[in-house]
Design a protein around this motif. Structure first.
Motif, mmCIF file in Angstrom:
data_model
loop_
_atom_site.group_PDB
_atom_site.id
_atom_site.type_symbol
_atom_site.label_atom_id
_atom_site.label_comp_id
_atom_site.label_asym_id
_atom_site.label_seq_id
_atom_site.Cartn_x
_atom_site.Cartn_y
_atom_site.Cartn_z
ATOM 1 N N UNK A 295 0.810 -1.216 0.000
ATOM 2 C CA UNK A 295 0.000 0.000 0.000
ATOM 3 C C UNK A 295 0.843 1.265 0.000
ATOM 4 N N UNK A 296 1.798 1.344 0.942
ATOM 5 C CA UNK A 296 2.580 2.581 1.077
ATOM 6 C C UNK A 296 3.355 2.891 -0.193
ATOM 7 N N UNK A 313 -5.849 -2.399 -11.628
ATOM 8 C CA UNK A 313 -5.329 -2.105 -10.296
ATOM 9 C C UNK A 313 -6.379 -2.268 -9.210
ATOM 10 N N UNK A 314 -7.576 -1.784 -9.460
ATOM 11 C CA UNK A 314 -8.637 -1.826 -8.451
ATOM 12 C C UNK A 314 -9.001 -3.273 -8.131
ATOM 13 N N UNK A 315 -9.162 -4.085 -9.169
ATOM 14 C CA UNK A 315 -9.515 -5.489 -8.956
ATOM 15 C C UNK A 315 -8.407 -6.211 -8.192
ATOM 16 N N UNK A 316 -7.153 -5.969 -8.565
ATOM 17 C CA UNK A 316 -6.039 -6.616 -7.886
ATOM 18 C C UNK A 316 -5.993 -6.238 -6.409
ATOM 19 N N UNK A 317 -6.202 -4.962 -6.126
ATOM 20 C CA UNK A 317 -6.188 -4.505 -4.735
ATOM 21 C C UNK A 317 -7.299 -5.174 -3.935
ATOM 22 N N UNK A 319 -8.808 -8.062 -4.606
ATOM 23 C CA UNK A 319 -8.528 -9.485 -4.456
ATOM 24 C C UNK A 319 -7.536 -9.744 -3.331
ATOM 25 N N UNK A 320 -6.641 -8.789 -3.102
ATOM 26 C CA UNK A 320 -5.666 -8.899 -2.018
ATOM 27 C C UNK A 320 -6.198 -8.343 -0.703
ATOM 28 N N UNK A 321 -7.506 -8.005 -0.694
ATOM 29 C CA UNK A 321 -8.153 -7.429 0.500
ATOM 30 C C UNK A 321 -7.514 -6.105 0.914
ATOM 31 N N UNK A 322 -6.973 -5.372 -0.049
ATOM 32 C CA UNK A 322 -6.401 -4.038 0.229
ATOM 33 C C UNK A 322 -7.459 -2.999 -0.164
#
Length: 751
Positions: A295-296, A313-317, A319-322
Motif C-alpha cells: 500500500x505505502x 489495479x482496483x480489482x487486484x487490490x 482481491x488482495x483485500x487491500x
C-alpha cells in the motif's frame, strides 16, 4: 532466476565439511593445518610428507593454509613453513584458483605480498574469471583491496567467462558489483572514494552495480540500511538508473520488489527515473506494488505521477483485500472496469475452458501473484504430495503443483525448475508462492499428458504404413529436454504421464520432484536412458503397449519389439550408451530416427553423388567402407532383384551401350538412387513415376535398413557431411544455442 546467496562464492571455493573430514583422516598434514598445529605441521614436513598433495577439488596444503586458518599469524607461519619445504605457490585448484587468489578471500595483506614475491601475477584469475581483487571485494576485505590496487590490480577488470558461458550471459562482473551485491559498504566506499571504478560498467547480461545490489543482496533485515547506503553511494557517483536487469526489470521495479519504501523514494528522487517504464511482462512499478499488496509504496508512486492505466489495479487490490488501496486508486482516477467483464473473457485452454471461466469470475484473495482455489472442480491431477490445480499466475493460465513447503520433493522440484528455466523443452516455470506452510509451484498450463493423448487419439494415431511425424517430433522434444537437463540434473521419473502437450501441440517435460543433481554416478544417469529407451518404443507403438508393461520387460525384449530399424538402433544406443554419458543425447539428436523420410532419401542421393561411387572406384575409401560383407544379411543384399523389374530394366537401359549395368553392391544401389532421383521428374519417365510413386517412401519400404547401414558406416567419417544439416536436431538455432548448457552455469558457477 533465484538470486545468488552472498555465501555461494565461498561455498564453492571451500571444501565441504564432509570432504574436510575425509581428507583429514586420510592426510595428517591437512588435519594439522586446519587445527593450526604449527609444531605438528613442522614435524610432518620434516618426515618427508608430500607438501604438494592434492585433495578432492585440487586443494593442496598451501591452499588450505591460506583459507582454513583462523589465526592470521599462524596462517602466515604455516604458509612460510610449507613454502620452505617446497610447496608450489602457483599451484591451481581444479577451478583454477591459486593460493594468491584465495588470499584475497582471507584478505591477509602479508600473504598477498608474499605470493606476489613468489611469482604470482596481481591480475591472475581462476577459470571462472575471479581475481584476488574480486575475491577481496566479494568478502569485503578493504585493506586487501587497497594493497592490491597499489600493486597494480585492475579495478575495472571484468570477469572473463569461457566462450560457451559467455553466450549464456555469464561473466563480465567487476569488483564493484561483487562488493555491492554482497553488502560490503566499507569496500564499496573505498572503491568509489579511492580507486575510480567505472560505476556504469555492465556485465555480460547488461547489469550494472545498481542492478546487482537490488537483485542479489543478502536476504537479511539487518542489511536493509546497508543496502540503502550502498545504493545512495552509487547514485551519488552517477550510476545509470535506466539500465535493465533480468526480465527487463528497471531499478525502480526491482526496488519495489524489495518491499523497501526508502529505496523506492530514493530512486524516485533521481532526475532520469522513468516511473512508467515496463518490464518484460509489461508491468510498471505501480502494477507490481499493487500485485504485491504494498500500500505505502503504491501510494508514493501515485503521488509521484505513476500512470493508473497500467492494469486492473482496483480489482487486484480488492482481491488482495487491500480495500483502502482500492478506494484510494479509484479516488485518483483508476478505472473499476479496466478489463472487459468476466462474461466476455475467454481462456486460451480448450480442455480447461469452463473451469477457468469459473475461477476467473470467482472473487478470491490472491496468494502473492497467484489466484487459486483449492477445490476438486479446479483439480487437474492427483499427486502423492498435494495435487495439481488450475490457477492464474500474474494473470496467466497456470497449472499449480502443491507441496508441503519443507518437503524434500518440493525442494527438488524448485531447484530443477529454477536452474533450468531457459530449457525451452521443459514445462514453463512461472514462479513459486508460499502460504501457511504450503508451496505453490506455478507452471504454464498444458492440455494433456502423453498418456492421455494416446488414450484419446487412438483412431488418429493408429499405426499405418505412413511416416510417423508425431513420434519423431514428440521424441525430439523429449531428447532435447533431457539433453540440456543432463548437464547437471537427472530426471529419475520419465513416464508418459510426466510428458505434457500444450494447446499448440508442443511437447514439454514435467515433474521434477524426484530429480537429483548428477555427480558422475553412471548408474543414475543410466536410469534415465533406460526409461527413455522404453519411452521411445511406447511412442512409436502409439501407446499400444502400456508403459508399466514396458518397464517390466528386459532390454532385449524392448529392442525385439521395435517395429523398424531406426527405432531399434536408437534404443540400442540408449541401452548401451558407452562412455561420456552426459553427452550421449547430444550425439543421438543427429540419429536417422529424427530425419524425415524425405531427409533420409536425400541423404542416400547425396552419398550416391560421390564421384568415387559414380565411377565405381573399387579401391576408394568410401566403397571400402560401404562394402557389404558376405556374412551380413540386409534387405538390400541382391537389391537388383528386389527393385520393380520394369524400373530396373529402364534404369539399366541408360547403360546399354556401355554395358555397365547396375551390380548388387551398396555403392551401385546408392548410385541407382541418385540417378533415379536426378531424372525422376522428367516427362519421359512418367512410367517410373506411376510405378514408384513417392521415391522417399518407396526406398524406405523396400530397403528399411539401408539408411541405418549407411549412417552407421559413415557417421565417424568425413562423408557424414551428407547427413541432414537443416533438419538435424542437434544443429541449433542461435537462440537455442544460447539456452544449451545454462543449467551447469546457473547451478555451479559464480557470477
Amino acid at each position: 532466476m533465484e538470486s545468488q546467496s552472498p555465501n555461494s562464492t565461498q561455498e564453492r571455493l571451500l571444501p565441504s565439511s564432509d570432504e574436510n573430514k575425509a581428507d583429514e583422516e586420510n592426510h595428517p598434514l591437512i588435519s594439522a593445518i586446519v587445527e593450526e598445529d604449527v609444531e605438528k605441521v613442522k614435524q610432518l614436513l620434516e618426515r618427508g610428507t608430500d607438501v604438494n598433495f592434492q585433495q578432492a577439488g585440487g586443494w593442496t596444503p598451501l591452499h588450505n593454509a591460506v583459507v582454513n586458518c583462523n589465526t592470521l599469524h599462524k596462517s602466515e607461519e604455516i604458509v612460510a613453513l610449507l613454502l620452505q619445504y617446497g610447496a608450489d605457490p602457483l599451484q591451481r585448484k581444479d577451478n583454477g584458483a591459486t593460493p594468491f587468489i584465495l588470499a584475497g578471500i582471507s584478505g591477509n595483506v602479508n600473504l598477498l605480498r608474499l605470493f606476489l614475491s613468489k611469482g604470482s601475477e596481481v591480475n591472475e584469475c581462476d577459470f571462472n574469471g575471479f581475481t584476488a581483487f574480486m575475491e577481496a571485494a566479494t568478502y569485503g576485505k578493504t585493506e586487501a583491496l587497497r594493497f592490491l590496487k597499489k600493486e597494480g590490480a585492475d579495478v575495472n577488470l571484468a570477469r572473463v567467462a569461457k566462450e560457451n558461458k559467455k553466450k549464456l550471459g555469464k561473466g563480465g562482473a567487476t569488483a564493484l558489483m561483487d562488493a555491492a551485491s554482497n553488502g560490503h559498504l566499507d569496500a564499496v566506499k573505498a572503491l568509489l572514494d579511492e580507486m575510480e571504478p567505472d560505476v556504469n560498467a555492465r556485465d555480460n547480461m547488461g547489469r550494472n552495480a545498481l542492478i546487482h545490489v537490488l537483485r542479489e543482496f543478502p536476504d537479511e533485515k539487518a542489511k536493509a540500511q546497508t543496502r540503502e547506503a550502498i545504493i545512495r553511494l552509487l547514485l551519488k557517483n552517477g550510476v545509470d538508473v535506466e539500465v535493465r536487469g533480468e526480465g527487463r526489470k528497471t531499478p525502480l521495479i526491482l526496488a519495489v520488489e524489495t518491499k523497501e519504501l526508502s529505496l523506492v523514494r530514493m530512486l524516485l528522487e533521481q532526475e532520469n527515473i522513468k516511473i512508467d517504464d515496463t518490464d518484460g511482462e509489461n508491468r510498471t512499478a505501480l502494477l507490481v506494488a499493487v500485485q504485491l499488496g504494498l500500500d505505502e509504496i503504491a501510494l508514493v508512486l501515485c503521488d509521484h505521477g505513476a500512470s493508473l492505466d497500467c492494469g486492473d489495479l482496483v480489482k487486484l487490490a480488492r482481491l488482495n483485500h487491500r480495500f483502502y488501496l482500492a478506494n484510494y486508486l479509484i479516488s485518483k482516477g483508476a478505472r473499476k472496469d479496466f478489463l472487459s467483464s468476466a462474461a466476455d473473457w475467454e481462456p486460451q485452454s480448450s480442455r480447461w475452458r469452463e473451469a477457468l471461466r469459473k475461477l476467473h469470475q470467482l472473487a478470491h484473495p490472491m496468494t502473492g501473484k497467484l489466484k487459486i482455489f483449492i477445490d476438486d472442480k479446479y483439480k487437474i491431477a492427483d499427486t502423492s504430495k498435494g495435487g495439481v490445480y488450475l490457477g492464474f499466475y500474474n494473470g496467466k493460465e497456470a497449472a499449480v503443483k502443491l507441496f508441503q513447503e519443507s518437503s524434500e520433493e518440493a525442494q527438488k522440484e524448485l531447484s530443477c525448475l529454477k536452474n533450468n528455466y531457459l530449457n525451452s523443452h521443459l514445462v514453463t516455470f512461472y514462479e513459486k508462492e508460499t502460504q501457511g506452510g504450503c508451496l505453490y509451484v506455478c507452471l504454464a498450463l498444458c492440455e494433456r499428458t502423453l498418456q492421455e493423448h494416446f488414450a484419446n487419439h487412438k483412431e488418429t494415431e493408429a499405426a499405418g504404413n505412413g511416416e510417423d511425424v508425431f513420434a519423431r517430433k514428440t521424441l525430439l522434444s523429449v531428447f532435447k529436454a533431457l539433453e540440456e537437463l543432463h548437464l547437471v540434473y537427472i530426471h529419475q521419473d520419465l513416464h508418459p504421464k510426466n510428458i505434457l502437450i500444450d494447446s499448440k501441440n508442443a511437447v514439454r517435460l514435467a515433474d521434477f520432484d524426484k530429480s537429483i543433481k548428477w555427480a558422475g554416478d553412471t548408474q543414475k544417469i543410466m536410469r534415465d536412458l533406460q526409461a527413455l529407451g522404453r519411452l521411445v518404443l511406447y511412442v512409436v507403438r502409439k501407446g499400444g503397449i502400456p508403459f508399466e508393461e514396458l518397464e517390466a520387460k528386459s532390454n532385449e525384449e524392448v529392442i525385439k519389439d521395435s517395429p523398424d530399424e531406426e527405432t531399434r538402433d536408437l534404443i540400442c544406443h540408449l541401452f548401451c550408451p558407452g562412455e561420456n554419458l552426459e553427452r550421449r543425447l547430444s550425439s543421438l539428436l543427429g540419429h536417422p530416427f529424427f530425419w524425415s523420410w524425405e531427409s533420409r532419401y536425400r541423404t542416400l542421393r547425396n552419398v550416391g553423388n560421390e564421384s568415387d561411387l559414380k565411377q565405381r572406384k573399387s579401391e576408394s575409401n568410401i566403397l571400402q567402407i560401404l562394402n557389404l560383407k558376405t556374412s551380413e544379411s540386409f534387405s538390400f543384399a541382391n537389391w537388383t532383384t528386389k527393385v520393380d523389374k520394369c524400373v530396373m530394366i529402364k534404369m539399366n537401359s541408360f547403360y546399354k551401350g556401355k554395358r555397365k549395368f547396375y551390380k548388387n553392391t551398396v555403392g551401385d544401389l546408392l548410385k541407382f538412387i541418385r540417378n533415379l532421383g536426378e531424372h525422376y521428374h522428367e516427362e519421359r519417365n512418367n512410367d517410373l513415376q506411376q510405378i514408384i510413386g513417392d521415391p522417399c517412401r518407396y526406398f524406405q519400404k523396400l530397403f528399411p535398413d539401408l539408411v541405418i547401414y549407411v549412417y552407421t558406416k559413415l557417421k565417424d567419417t568425413d562423408y557424414k557431411k551428407h547427413f541432414p544439416q537443416t533438419e538435424n536436431p542437434h544443429r541449433l538455432t542461435v537462440e537455442e544455442e544460447e539456452m544449451v548448457s545454462r543449467v551447469n552455469a546457473l547451478s555451479t558457477d559464480r557470477d
